[in-house]
Design a protein around this motif. Structure first.
Motif, short mmCIF file in Angstrom:
data_model
loop_
_atom_site.label_atom_id
_atom_site.label_comp_id
_atom_site.label_asym_id
_atom_site.label_seq_id
_atom_site.Cartn_x
_atom_site.Cartn_y
_atom_site.Cartn_z
N ARG A 140 44.20 48.98 40.14
CA ARG A 140 44.94 48.21 41.15
C ARG A 140 44.09 47.00 41.49
N ILE A 146 43.85 42.57 42.71
CA ILE A 146 44.47 41.35 43.18
C ILE A 146 44.45 40.39 41.99
N LEU A 198 49.56 41.62 43.76
CA LEU A 198 48.88 42.89 44.00
C LEU A 198 49.56 43.94 43.13
N PHE A 257 53.44 44.14 39.29
CA PHE A 257 52.75 43.24 40.21
C PHE A 257 53.71 42.64 41.22
N VAL A 290 52.02 38.63 46.55
CA VAL A 290 51.67 38.83 47.95
C VAL A 290 51.25 37.55 48.65
N ASN A 324 49.69 34.42 54.38
CA ASN A 324 49.81 34.55 52.93
C ASN A 324 50.11 33.25 52.19
N LEU A 370 42.93 39.46 51.66
CA LEU A 370 43.85 40.36 50.95
C LEU A 370 43.17 41.67 50.55
N ALA A 371 41.92 41.55 50.14
CA ALA A 371 41.19 42.75 49.71
C ALA A 371 41.06 43.72 50.88
N HIS A 424 44.69 45.17 51.78
CA HIS A 424 45.27 46.09 50.79
C HIS A 424 44.25 47.07 50.19
N VAL A 481 41.44 46.73 48.18
CA VAL A 481 41.25 46.53 46.75
C VAL A 481 39.89 45.89 46.57
N VAL A 499 39.31 41.73 41.40
CA VAL A 499 40.09 40.51 41.35
C VAL A 499 40.20 40.06 39.90
#
Ligand code: ZN
Ligand code: FE
Length: 751
Positions: free
Chosen positions: A500, A502, A524, A531, A534, A646, A689-690, A693, A695, A698
């Motif tokens: 998973r 980004i 994402l 995908f 996002v 976003n 974002l990490a 979500h 994650v 990247v």
């Protein structure tokens, strides 16, 4: 006490002298048995003392021929069968071939030594080769790889070559393109109003013409080159004028590594890349400027000689640095057929050095560099194609036809993804023809039945590749969104199907889910799960759609329309041409204007504001110009590209450029602050974002990530926040890698 092993070797082990190597190795270790080319690689049966068997297995890996790539050795203990000697058995072939076709190889050291040995029958013979070297993909007409299926079929072997060809102890045992001056093809020099000259005399005359400043069309492995003395500014200028190539950098071929070191800064990794088997054009920072070769560019693309002919030309006194550029007009594909080349290049070349061996298919030179994140291939072609780049979890054959720019195609057979040579821009008729031929070629070579095929194509409804894919007779077809394919290409290289991530795709253009022009997308998900978009660039408008890519000021109109208090840009220091005003009107009236989130066009806008107001003469030129300019600056500030809701907002950065330009700040500093702003903005977006979500990986892919300075900035910013970055290495981050990503998505999302 005798024991026996059944061994299977997979990888690039056919057409590279592997069986004779196994034969010699078995002899050396006093082992009996046999070797053959099987359906799934090379099959070996060995018997003898078990200590000798162990030694054989060890040497098999260590001493394998230089062109072989062993992927896997599987050895199973079996019962001895009482063999007395070791033999090479005939190829076994039942179903379709799954063995890999070797890419073309550079001439090897042993052949070069023979080439310059006056007592050798192949002294000065430009087509010398052996099982360790020489042409493969560029001479293969069909499989199996036997001489009668290559472009050497019209030259029967004489006694001398035939004896070598059949001698298992000889390095030319089963070397399909083997030839000598008595039985094989040669080179001819053709000049207007002059009788043809052949062989070594042709090469010597060519070298002297090059010294005198002439432009020569020279037949290479996968097409014609145009060559001239790179240190002769008048020749280089004449070549640009005749080729209608205003500014795009020319690649050069240097006599040897020592000359390369004089011209560019090379670290050990770059030297290794330069000398590696594919012998790519390597981009490296220039030490000196060769007038007209790479205008406005602080990098130079150079390569080493790779055919015997190249070595002969340099030895005959050709200038030690030669411009060696694909023989074509403007950005059309490289010419490779003699008649077409003679006609088409008559206005460009003063003379033709024509090789009699036909070229089976066009294969351009590859381009690579050692980048901020490791070696990166920017154009994957000669020496790499059609090698397998990835293993996909698919039993079913898949054909992915790529997008319309920098096209390549990918064929997946038994899970192995073979990526074709660079096909190019399908808007050129010749490239489109090559595109159709390459598809036909690979599908036929691997004997994939059309009705088994799953075809993946770009979601762009107007792409020529899309139209063609829809006409093909396959059972199932799948449209794949361009930027998801970019991101998936990185994950396919790594066989990371469920990771998973980004996924960031910063790109010039691509058809988005909503029909708008995408190119600044953050996703994402994973290849397996799909995908989801996002985040993305704050949208701008693009007057004239994709055509705006030719005119940075036209792209600029679509972005600057959103800036308040815009100064009169027709005045200094901006000096925008009229096209800007007319484009701005289109935007304001919303005529022929499309929404876009393209980072490529944002770079064009910044470049226009900093001074690149003319049309571009090759793809990506304005962005490359901006990067080169930024490299000259040392300032550490950056313009703001805030990330909120976003969206990555470029408006404050463009306003800042306008202000700084107006108050007279240097263009290099502005370019630097803009580039760092993009990196900082993206790094902020990724961190946020990490966290949201959860994650930690990247993926970066898309044409914008060919920008080394940007990658360096992003790496230092993102790695500080413990995010791990994955980028492309085997396929290009530009559209040349899209077909691999399409294939990967098709594995998991077939209809
Ligand atoms: Zn050789
Ligand atoms: Fe793209």
């Amino acid at each position: 006490m005798s024991s026996a092993l059944s061994i299977r070797v997979r990888g690039i082990v056919q057409g590279v002298g592997f069986r004779p190597f196994v034969y010699r190795l078995a002899q050396a270790h006093k082992l009996a048995g046999w070797v053959l080319n099987g359906e799934e690689g090379v099959q070996i049966f060995l018997e003898g003392e078990s200590a000798r068997l162990d030694a054989f297995l060890r040497d098999l890996r260590v001493q394998a021929p230089p062109a072989a790539r062993i992927a896997e050795v599987e050895a199973t203990k079996v019962e001895p069968e009482g063999f007395r000697d070791f033999t090479i058995r005939e190829s076994e072939r039942r179903d379709r071939p799954t063995v890999r076709i070797s890419p073309d190889l550079p001439v090897c050291e042993e052949c070069v030594t023979e080439l310059f040995d006056p007592s050798n029958p192949r002294h000065h013979y430009p087509y010398i080769n052996c099982t360790n070297c020489g042409p493969r993909y560029s001479v293969i007409l069909s499989l199996p790889y036997d001489r009668c299926n290559t472009t050497m079929k019209s030259w029967p072997l004489d006694e001398y070559c035939n004896a070598e060809y059949h001698d298992p102890a000889n390095r030319r045992f089963h070397a399909q393109p083997v030839a000598c001056p008595v039985c094989g093809p040669n080179f001819i020099l053709r000049e207007e109003n002059q009788p043809d000259v052949a062989g070594q005399a042709a090469i010597e005359k060519s070298a002297s013409l090059l010294r005198a400043g002439s432009i020569l069309a020279v037949k290479g492995l996968g097409g014609y080159h145009l060559a001239c003395d790179a240190r002769n500014a008048a020749s280089v200028e004449a070549l640009r004028a005749r080729k209608f190539r205003k500014e795009k950098p020319f690649a050069v071929m240097v006599r040897d590594l020592a000359i390369a070191r004089d011209l560019v800064h090379l670290d050990p990794q770059a030297e290794a890349l330069l000398s590696s088997n594919p012998r790519p054009i390597v981009l490296a920072p220039a030490r000196i400027e060769l007038a007209g070769v790479a205008p406005d560019n602080c990098e130079l693309g150079l390569m080493l000689p790779y055919t015997p002919l190249h070595y002969l030309l340099f030895a005959a006194g050709a200038p030690e640095v030669l411009v060696m550029t694909s023989a074509n007009r403007s950005s059309e594909p490289i010419a490779y057929e003699d008649d077409a080349a003679l006609e088409y290049l008559a206005q460009i070349a003063d003379a033709f050095l024509i090789g009699e061996r036909p070229i089976a298919r066009r294969v351009d030179d590859s381009v690579a560099r050692v980048g901020a994140l490791g070696p990166a291939v920017l154009r994957r072609s000669r020496g790499y194609a059609p090698g397998a780049v990835a293993q996909l979890p698919s039993k079913r054959p898949i054909l992915a036809v790529g997008p319309d720019l920098k096209n390549t195609i990918t064929l997946v057979v038994d899970g192995q993804a073979f990526v074709s040579q660079h096909v190019g821009d399908l808007s050129h008729y010749e490239a489109f023809r090559a595109f159709r031929e390459t598809i036909q070629d690979l599908v036929e070579m691997y004997e994939v039945p059309w009705d088994d095929l799953l075809i993946a194509y770009d979601a762009h409804p107007q792409y020529a590749s899309t139209t063609h894919a829809l006409e093909l007779p396959a059972a199932q077809k799948l449209a794949v969104q361009h930027h998801r394919a970019h991101v998936s290409s990185v994950l396919a290289e790594k066989s990371e199907w469920k990771a998973r991530v980004i996924g960031v795709s910063f790109d010039g253009t691509g058809y988005g889910d909503d029909g708008s022009i995408w190119g600044g997308e953050i996703f994402l998900g994973s290849v397996a799960a799909g995908f989801q978009r996002v985040a993305h660039l704050h949208p701008a408008a693009l007057p004239g759609g994709d055509a705006a890519a030719q005119f940075p000021v036209q792209a600029a109109a679509g972005f600057l329309a959103q800036i308040d208090d815009l100064p009169d840009l027709s005045q200094p220091p901006f000096n925008f041409p009229d096209r800007f005003r007319s484009s701005l009107e289109l935007v304001q009236k919303n005529v022929r204007t499309f929404p876009t989130t393209s980072v490529g066009r944002l770079f064009d806008t910044a470049a226009a504001l900093i001074g690149f107001t003319r049309p571009i003469s090759y793809e990506g030129q304005a962005a490359i110009w901006l990067e080169q300019l930024a490299r000259a600056a040392t300032n550490l500030d950056s313009y703001a590209l805030p990330f909120s809701e976003n969206l990555l907002d470029w408006r404050p950065a463009l306003s800042a450029i306008l202000q700084d330009r107006t108050r007279g700040r240097g263009s290099a500093e502005i370019a630097r602050a803009f580039q760092r702003g993009i990196a900082l903005g993206l790094a902020d977006a990724l961190r946020s974002l990490a966290e949201t979500h959860v994650v930690d990986r990247v993926v970066l892919s898309g044409g914008v990530f060919q920008n080394e300075l940007l990658l360096e900035d992003i790496r230092s910013l993102v790695e500080a926040s413990r995010l791990c970055i994955w980028t492309n290495s085997a396929v290009p981050p530009n559209d040349g890698g899209v077909s691999l990503g399409q294939a990967a998505i098709a594995v998991f999302h077939n209809p």
